[in-house]
Design a protein around this motif. Structure first.
Motif, PDB file in Angstrom:
ATOM      1  N   PHE A 244       0.850  -1.185   0.000  1.00 28.69           N
ATOM      2  CA  PHE A 244       0.000   0.000   0.000  1.00 28.69           C
ATOM      3  C   PHE A 244       0.888   1.238   0.000  1.00 28.69           C
ATOM      4  N   ASP A 245       0.317   2.326  -0.471  1.00 28.77           N
ATOM      5  CA  ASP A 245       1.001   3.610  -0.472  1.00 28.77           C
ATOM      6  C   ASP A 245       0.477   4.396   0.722  1.00 28.77           C
ATOM      7  N   TRP A 246       1.322   4.544   1.750  1.00 29.26           N
ATOM      8  CA  TRP A 246       0.863   5.220   2.961  1.00 29.26           C
ATOM      9  C   TRP A 246       0.439   6.659   2.673  1.00 29.26           C
ATOM     10  N   ARG A 247       0.996   7.246   1.614  1.00 27.38           N
ATOM     11  CA  ARG A 247       0.627   8.619   1.273  1.00 27.38           C
ATOM     12  C   ARG A 247      -0.840   8.709   0.865  1.00 27.38           C
ATOM     13  N   GLU A 248      -1.313   7.670   0.159  1.00 27.54           N
ATOM     14  CA  GLU A 248      -2.723   7.645  -0.244  1.00 27.54           C
ATOM     15  C   GLU A 248      -3.621   7.388   0.954  1.00 27.54           C
ATOM     16  N   ILE A 286       0.480  -0.541   9.172  1.00 25.24           N
ATOM     17  CA  ILE A 286       1.841  -0.476   9.694  1.00 25.24           C
ATOM     18  C   ILE A 286       2.772  -0.250   8.512  1.00 25.24           C
ATOM     19  N   PHE A 287       3.442   0.910   8.484  1.00 26.37           N
ATOM     20  CA  PHE A 287       4.198   1.267   7.290  1.00 26.37           C
ATOM     21  C   PHE A 287       5.696   1.460   7.520  1.00 26.37           C
ATOM     22  N   ASP A 288       6.154   1.396   8.765  1.00 32.95           N
ATOM     23  CA  ASP A 288       7.591   1.511   8.998  1.00 32.95           C
ATOM     24  C   ASP A 288       7.945   0.872  10.335  1.00 32.95           C
ATOM     25  N   SER A 410      -2.702  13.305  15.751  1.00 33.30           N
ATOM     26  CA  SER A 410      -2.244  14.418  14.940  1.00 33.30           C
ATOM     27  C   SER A 410      -2.492  14.116  13.479  1.00 33.30           C
ATOM     28  N   PRO A 411      -2.874  15.121  12.711  1.00 39.70           N
ATOM     29  CA  PRO A 411      -3.099  14.876  11.293  1.00 39.70           C
ATOM     30  C   PRO A 411      -1.845  14.327  10.639  1.00 39.70           C
ATOM     31  N   VAL A 412      -2.013  13.230   9.894  1.00 39.49           N
ATOM     32  CA  VAL A 412      -0.861  12.575   9.307  1.00 39.49           C
ATOM     33  C   VAL A 412      -0.158  13.475   8.309  1.00 39.49           C
ATOM     34  N   GLY A 413      -0.874  14.295   7.614  1.00 41.23           N
ATOM     35  CA  GLY A 413      -0.265  15.106   6.574  1.00 41.23           C
ATOM     36  C   GLY A 413       0.578  16.247   7.082  1.00 41.23           C
ATOM     37  N   GLN A 414       0.529  16.547   8.378  1.00 45.05           N
ATOM     38  CA  GLN A 414       1.260  17.710   8.880  1.00 45.05           C
ATOM     39  C   GLN A 414       2.168  17.323  10.035  1.00 45.05           C
ATOM     40  N   VAL A 420       4.437  14.830   5.885  1.00 51.18           N
ATOM     41  CA  VAL A 420       5.150  13.583   6.154  1.00 51.18           C
ATOM     42  C   VAL A 420       5.846  13.115   4.896  1.00 51.18           C
ATOM     43  N   ALA A 421       5.203  13.284   3.758  1.00 60.42           N
ATOM     44  CA  ALA A 421       5.787  12.840   2.496  1.00 60.42           C
ATOM     45  C   ALA A 421       7.129  13.495   2.233  1.00 60.42           C
ATOM     46  N   ALA A 422       7.300  14.702   2.686  1.00 57.40           N
ATOM     47  CA  ALA A 422       8.556  15.399   2.448  1.00 57.40           C
ATOM     48  C   ALA A 422       9.660  14.904   3.378  1.00 57.40           C
ATOM     49  N   GLN A 423       9.274  14.289   4.484  1.00 51.25           N
ATOM     50  CA  GLN A 423      10.257  13.875   5.472  1.00 51.25           C
ATOM     51  C   GLN A 423      10.702  12.425   5.334  1.00 51.25           C
ATOM     52  N   ILE A 424       9.781  11.554   4.963  1.00 51.72           N
ATOM     53  CA  ILE A 424      10.073  10.124   4.977  1.00 51.72           C
ATOM     54  C   ILE A 424      10.608   9.684   3.632  1.00 51.72           C
ATOM     55  N   THR A 425      11.727   8.978   3.625  1.00 50.65           N
ATOM     56  CA  THR A 425      12.264   8.410   2.398  1.00 50.65           C
ATOM     57  C   THR A 425      12.257   6.894   2.522  1.00 50.65           C
TER      58      THR A 425
END
Length: 426
Positions: A244-248, A286-288, A410-414, A420-425
Motif C-alpha cells: 500500500f502507499d501510505w501517502r494515499e 503499519i508502514f515503517d 495528529s493529522p498525518v499530513g502535517q 510527512v511525504a517530504a520527510q520520509i524516504t
C-alpha cells in the motif's frame, strides 16, 4: 589471467557438502540465525559464475530496496573473501554485479515490481540460476512460480537450471513447508542448518545462543535450531501483508498517526513502529519499523530523526523513564511514557483485535512477530496470557495504538508545518 589458489575449506568450512554439489532444480535451505546459509550461498555463486562462463544469476527478494544492504553486500563480501573482487564491477545504478572477463551478470529484482521480473534478458550466456533470499517474506506462492517459469529454455552441456531458496522458518503455515519439506521430490534438496555448523562464530556468539536456549526456548528452537515456528495459539489473526502507499492512506479524512517504542539492549532489540489508524473503518496500517539490538539512547534518537519522526508524538515503554528523558534531551521532544495499569496488556490486545491490520512487506520483523506472538500453554490448554517472546514490536504497537484510543491523533499530513511525504524516504 594469473591463476590464484585459495583454500575453500578454510573459507567455507563444513556442513554444506550436499548443498555445494547438488544439481537438481531446487536447493532449499531453512536455518537458524548464524547458520552461514546466506554466506555459503554467496560464496557458491561467485565461485561458480567464474567457473561457468555462460551462467548468469538472478537474485530475488520480496522488496527490491532491501537488496543493497543484504544480498548485494553479501555477494560483494564473498568476492572480497575469495580475493577476486578486482574481477567484478559492483554497480549501484542499476543495482547489478558484472564479471569483467566475460560480461556475466548478477541481477537483482524485487517481487514488488513484477514487470521487471518477467522481462529479464542477459547479454552473455543464459539466465539459469536464481537465488531467493529471505524467502519467508514471499507470502504468495504464485509470485515464486512466475520467476520459476522464467528460468527456462535449452542450455548447453555442462549448465543446469537451479533455484536456491534460503530463509528462517518463522511459521509452519508458510507454503514453503508443504511445497519443499513435506512432499519428497528427487529434484529438491531440502536442508535444515544451524549455528552449530558455523565454525566461524565467536565465543560471544555461542554465549548468546546458550542464553537463548536457557531463557527463550521457543525462540531457540526457531532461531537456533532452525525448526518451524509453531503457529497454534496465535494472538493476532486479524492481519495481512499488503502493498500500500501510505501517502494515499494518509489522505483519508480522520486518519491519525501513531508511533510506538519498546526498549531493548543486549538480548532484546529496540523496537520502533509507525502506523496509520482509520478509526471509522477500524483499520491499522503499519508502514515503517526499526528493530536493532545494542542501541544507545542517543542512537535511538538519531534513528527517529533520520526517519523523519522527530516531531511526532512517540509512546515509549514506561519501564524506562530515564531512557525516555535522555531521548527527549536529544531533541525528540514529544516522546511520552505509555500508560500502564492492571491488565493493560490484555486490554491492549483486545483493543487491537477489533481492527483489521495491514502490514507493508518492508516491515519484515513486524510480520515475524505477528506470526509468532502466541498465547501461553499450560498442560495442553491455552491460557489468557501471552508468551513473553516475539513481543517487542507487538508491545510498541500496543503502546502506539492504545494511546490513540481516545483521540483522533495528529493529522498525518502535517508535522511541524511539513508534510510527512517530504520527510520520509523509502
Amino acid at each position: 589471467m594469473v591463476a590464484k589458489k585459495v583454500s575453500l575449506k578454510s573459507i567455507i568450512g563444513g556442513g554444506y557438502g550436499r548443498f555445494w554439489n547438488f544439481r537438481g532444480r531446487y536447493r532449499v535451505v531453512k536455518g537458524g540465525r548464524g547458520s552461514k546459509k546466506s554466506a555459503t550461498t554467496a560464496l557458491w555463486y561467485i565461485i561458480n559464475l567464474m567457473k561457468y562462463p555462460l551462467a548468469n544469476l538472478l537474485v530475488v527478494r520480496q522488496v527490491h530496496q532491501t537488496h543493497k544492504d543484504s544480498t548485494y553486500a553479501q555477494l560483494k563480501w564473498a568476492a572480497h573473501r575469495l580475493g577476486v573482487s578486482h574481477l567484478w564491477d559492483f554497480k549501484l545504478s542499476p543495482l547489478e554485479i558484472v564479471y569483467r572477463p566475460t560480461g556475466q551478470k548478477i541481477l537483482f529484482r524485487g517481487l514488488d515490481d513484477p514487470l521487471k521480473i518477467t522481462s529479464i534478458t542477459v547479454d552473455v550466456g543464459y539466465l539459469c540460476w536464481a537465488w531467493f533470499e529471505e524467502a519467508f517474506q514471499i507470502r504468495n506462492e504464485d509470485d515464486f512460480d512466475k520467476v520459476d517459469m522464467s528460468i527456462r529454455g535449452a542450455l548447453p552441456e555442462g549448465l543446469w537450471k537451479q533455484l536456491t531458496v534460503t530463509f528462517n522458518p518463522w511459521s509452519e503455515k508458510h507454503w514453503l513447508k508443504k511445497r519443499f519439506f513435506d512432499e519428497p521430490n528427487p529434484d529438491v534438496l531440502a536442508l535444515t542448518t544451524t549455528y552449530q555448523c558455523n565454525e566461524f562464530l565467536g565465543p560471544d556468539d555461542i554465549k548468546l545462543f546458550e542464553w537463548m536456549r536457557a531463557n527463550r526456548p521457543r525462540r531457540y528452537r526457531v532461531e537456533g535450531l532452525g525448526e518451524w515456528g509453531i503457529a497454534e495459539g496465535v494472538i493476532y489473526d486479524n492481519w495481512e501483508e499488503k502493498e500500500f502507499d501510505w501517502r494515499e492512506i494518509a489522505k483519508r479524512p480522520g486518519i491519525s498517526s501513531a508511533f510506538g517504542l519498546d526498549f531493548g539492549y543486549t538480548a532484546d532489540p529496540t523496537a520502533f513502529i509507525a502506523t496509520l489508524i482509520d478509526h471509522e473503518r477500524k483499520e491499522i496500517y503499519i508502514f515503517d519499523e526499526h528493530y536493532q539490538k545494542a542501541m544507545l539512547n542517543n542512537q535511538i534518537a538519531e534513528m527517529i530523526r533520520y526517519k523523519g519522526y522527530a516531531k511526532e508524538k512517540i509512546i515509549a515503554d514506561s519501564a524506562e523513564p530515564k531512557s525516555i528523558e535522555e531521548i527527549r534531551r536529544c531533541g525528540i521532544s514529544r516522546i511520552r511514557e505509555a500508560t500502564k495499569g492492571k491488565d493493560s496488556i490484555l486490554n491492549g490486545i483486545q483493543y487491537l483485535q477489533q481492527f483489521k491490520i495491514y502490514v507493508h512487506p518492508k516491515c519484515v520483523n513486524t510480520i515475524v512477530e505477528l506470526s509468532n506472538y502466541i498465547w501461553d500453554n499450560k498442560n495442553g490448554t491455552f491460557i489468557n496470557k501471552p508468551v513473553d517472546d516475539y513481543n517487542h514490536l507487538m508491545d510498541a504497537l500496543r503502546y502506539a495504538v492504545t494511546s490513540n484510543k481516545q483521540q483522533s491523533g495528529s493529522p498525518v499530513g502535517q508535522v511541524s508545518g511539513q508534510t510527512v511525504a517530504a520527510q520520509i524516504t523509502w
